[in-house]
Write an enzyme that holds these catalytic residues in place. Structure first.
Site, short mmCIF file in Angstrom:
data_model
loop_
_atom_site.label_atom_id
_atom_site.label_comp_id
_atom_site.label_asym_id
_atom_site.label_seq_id
_atom_site.Cartn_x
_atom_site.Cartn_y
_atom_site.Cartn_z
N TYR A 25 -23.69 -44.62 20.73
CA TYR A 25 -23.36 -46.00 21.09
C TYR A 25 -22.34 -46.58 20.10
O TYR A 25 -21.39 -47.27 20.47
CB TYR A 25 -24.63 -46.86 21.13
N SER A 107 -24.43 -60.91 16.07
CA SER A 107 -24.03 -60.79 17.48
C SER A 107 -25.01 -61.51 18.40
O SER A 107 -26.21 -61.54 18.13
CB SER A 107 -23.97 -59.31 17.86
N TYR A 130 -21.12 -64.55 22.96
CA TYR A 130 -20.60 -64.07 24.24
C TYR A 130 -20.88 -65.16 25.25
O TYR A 130 -21.98 -65.74 25.25
CB TYR A 130 -21.33 -62.79 24.68
N THR A 156 -16.11 -64.40 21.10
CA THR A 156 -15.46 -63.14 21.51
C THR A 156 -14.84 -63.30 22.89
O THR A 156 -15.51 -63.69 23.85
CB THR A 156 -16.49 -61.99 21.50
N ARG A 165 -18.20 -46.75 28.23
CA ARG A 165 -18.28 -45.71 27.21
C ARG A 165 -19.16 -44.64 27.80
O ARG A 165 -20.35 -44.85 28.05
CB ARG A 165 -18.86 -46.28 25.93
N LYS A 252 -12.09 -64.26 18.60
CA LYS A 252 -12.09 -62.80 18.36
C LYS A 252 -11.59 -62.04 19.58
O LYS A 252 -12.01 -62.33 20.70
CB LYS A 252 -13.51 -62.35 18.02
N HIS A 276 -11.82 -54.83 19.77
CA HIS A 276 -13.25 -54.54 19.88
C HIS A 276 -13.55 -53.10 19.40
O HIS A 276 -14.42 -52.42 19.93
CB HIS A 276 -13.69 -54.72 21.33
N ARG A 279 -13.33 -50.34 22.12
CA ARG A 279 -14.45 -50.21 23.07
C ARG A 279 -14.18 -50.91 24.39
O ARG A 279 -15.00 -50.87 25.30
CB ARG A 279 -15.72 -50.81 22.43
C1 LIG Z 1 -21.76 -50.44 18.15
C2 LIG Z 1 -20.87 -51.63 18.26
C3 LIG Z 1 -21.34 -52.80 18.84
C4 LIG Z 1 -20.53 -53.93 18.89
N1 LIG Z 1 -21.04 -55.10 19.40
C5 LIG Z 1 -20.28 -56.22 19.37
C6 LIG Z 1 -20.83 -57.47 19.76
O1 LIG Z 1 -22.00 -57.56 20.12
N2 LIG Z 1 -20.01 -58.54 19.74
C7 LIG Z 1 -18.70 -58.48 19.35
O2 LIG Z 1 -17.98 -59.48 19.37
N3 LIG Z 1 -18.18 -57.31 18.94
C8 LIG Z 1 -18.93 -56.19 18.92
N4 LIG Z 1 -18.42 -55.02 18.47
C9 LIG Z 1 -17.04 -54.99 17.93
C10 LIG Z 1 -17.04 -55.32 16.45
O3 LIG Z 1 -17.35 -56.66 16.20
C11 LIG Z 1 -15.67 -55.03 15.83
O4 LIG Z 1 -14.69 -55.67 16.58
C12 LIG Z 1 -15.37 -53.54 15.74
O5 LIG Z 1 -16.50 -52.80 15.41
C13 LIG Z 1 -14.29 -53.30 14.73
O6 LIG Z 1 -13.91 -51.96 14.71
P1 LIG Z 1 -14.48 -50.88 13.66
O7 LIG Z 1 -15.85 -50.53 14.15
O8 LIG Z 1 -13.51 -49.77 13.79
O9 LIG Z 1 -14.53 -51.54 12.32
C14 LIG Z 1 -19.21 -53.88 18.40
C15 LIG Z 1 -18.75 -52.70 17.81
C16 LIG Z 1 -19.56 -51.59 17.72
C17 LIG Z 1 -19.04 -50.35 17.05
#
Ligand SMILES: Cc1cc2nc3c(=O)[nH]c(=O)nc-3n(C[C@H](O)[C@H](O)[C@H](O)COP(=O)(O)O)c2cc1C
Length: 387
Positions: A25, A107, A130, A156, A165, A252, A276, A279
């Site tokens: 994940y 989050s 969100y 966000t 994914r 964001k 993100h 993702r």
């Molecule tokens: C497992 C996972 C869950 C995430 N969940 C959220 C989330 O709930 N809300 C959000 O705004 N971004 C979420 N993100 C994005 C992160 O806030 C961030 O933008 C991202 O991890 C940055 O990239 P990096 O992992 O390469 O540092 C998530 C990222 C990952 C890896």
């Protein structure tokens, strides 16, 4: 105890200790994962200028993000399901951030709730929102964040619908964790993780369960997101949320100069240049490549932050020298959390801090505020040859 010297060491340990479903994940991007890979690789395209015979004594990485003091401009990004990577993960990460002096962002899709984190930490944290279809629920979340004295709202904008994914679908990712024939074998090798989970009552989306109504299936992340997230989110709604919140607002998921200008117009206190973590829109520009054009468009009028792809203090320095005022780590702190709990998040922050401090010194600077493009060797077409 293994000797941890870099974020990759934490990642290796994390992979061994956390069930495959949650490792996958975290360690996935959407579809082909092109943007996920580019986020990390594109940092390597920027080189550093070594300078010598500069007095290095009395260095500091301290600065401010949205007017708040930080020991270094590296916040913990909002990461959904953090409490499934390690029992009570959000509380542990918040405590590590607090002790280090950097912001923690909770989050909406966390396991520990806003109240759980507020009750178990003392420093104000930031809440990531969100936007859901259920407007009462959104208002309620904002009120709860205010009641918990959150000192920033991170809204966000790049996830109205969920990027696919593949591994999450193949693994049947669910919260609470549902043992299946496939994942039980894997789980039996993750004793430390399992004992932690048995020892906590926090095993579901506690910001949502008991607060949101009319959600029929919370166990499947993709189903729930499709039902509950608001695909109609637009700038008018962003404006309304800004008014409802009334405090420091960080937008964001900005990757385009035109959107950055809109964020400026709305009156955001900061924007996060982010995709993100690769993702969402697969095939989008990496965040670090998107940064220069956005800085050129709005950099002197709004605080510009960056995340996506940061795995070292050198990466942080490159973003700052280009002109960003703050950065965030997502996966880098999750690796630490899954590997070693709160101590692992602290370790991730220590690793990045040391790398940042030493890199700054060897570039001939004593303060982050003195960094600029002169410290970098940037290819002429770094912003993109795509037009
Ligand atoms: C497992 C996972 C869950 C995430 N969940 C959220 C989330 O709930 N809300 C959000 O705004 N971004 C979420 N993100 C994005 C992160 O806030 C961030 O933008 C991202 O991890 C940055 O990239 P990096 O992992 O390469 O540092 C998530 C990222 C990952 C890896």
């Amino acid at each position: 105890m293994p000797v941890i010297t870099c974020i990759d060491d934490l990642k290796r340990l994390y992979r061994r200790r956390v069930p495959k479903m949650f490792y996958d994940y975290c360690e996935s991007g959407s579809w082909t994962e092109q943007t996920f890979r580019d986020n990390v690789n594109d940092f390597q395209d920027i080189l550093l200028r070594q300078r010598v015979a500069v007095d290095m004594e009395g260095r500091s990485t301290a600065t401010k993000m949205i007017g708040q003091d930080v020991a270094m401009p590296v916040a913990l990004a909002p990461v959904g399901l953090t409490g499934m990577q390690c029992a009570d993960g959000e509380i542990k990460a918040a405590r590590a951030a607090e002790a280090f002096g950097v912001p923690f962002t909770l989050s909406t899709m966390s396991v520990c709730s806003i109240e759980d984190v507020a009750e178990n930490s003392t420093a104000p944290f930031w809440f990531q929102l969100y936007v859901m279809r259920d407007e009462d629920f959104v208002k309620n979340l904002i009120d709860r964040a205010k009641a918990a004295k959150c000192s920033g709202l991170v809204l966000t904008l790049d996830l109205q619908i969920l990027g696919q994914r593949h591994m999450d679908l193949k693994n049947g990712l669910s919260v609470p964790f549902r043992p299946t024939f496939g994942n039980i074998a894997n789980l039996s090798t993750k004793v430390r993780w399992g004992l932690g989970m048995l020892g906590t009552k926090r095993r579901t989306f506690r910001n949502i369960v008991g607060h949101a109504t009319g959600v029929s299936d919370l166990s499947s992340l993709s189903t729930w997101t499709t039902e509950a997230f608001d695909p109609r989110l637009d700038w008018a709604k962003v404006k309304a949320i800004k008014k409802m919140w009334g405090g420091p607002l960080i937008l964001k998921g900005i990757l385009d100069a035109e959107d950055a200008k809109m964020a400026l117009k709305i009156g955001a206190d900061a924007i996060i240049v982010s995709n993100h973590g690769g993702r969402q829109l697969d095939g989008a520009l990496s965040a670090i490549r998107a940064l220069p054009a956005i800085l050129e468009a709005v950099g002197d009028k709004v605080e510009v932050h960056l995340d996506s792809g940061i795995r070292s203090g050198q990466d942080v320095l490159k973003a700052l020298a280009l002109g960003a005022k703050g950065t965030y780590i997502g996966r880098a702190f999750i690796y630490g959390l899954g590997a070693m709990g709160q101590a692992g998040v602290t370790k991730a922050l220590e690793v990045i801090h040391k790398e940042l401090d030493f890199t700054m010194a060897l570039c001939g600077r004593r303060n982050l505020g003195d960094l600029n493009r002169d410290n970098l060797l940037v290819p002429e077409d770094f912003g993109g040859r795509w037009g």
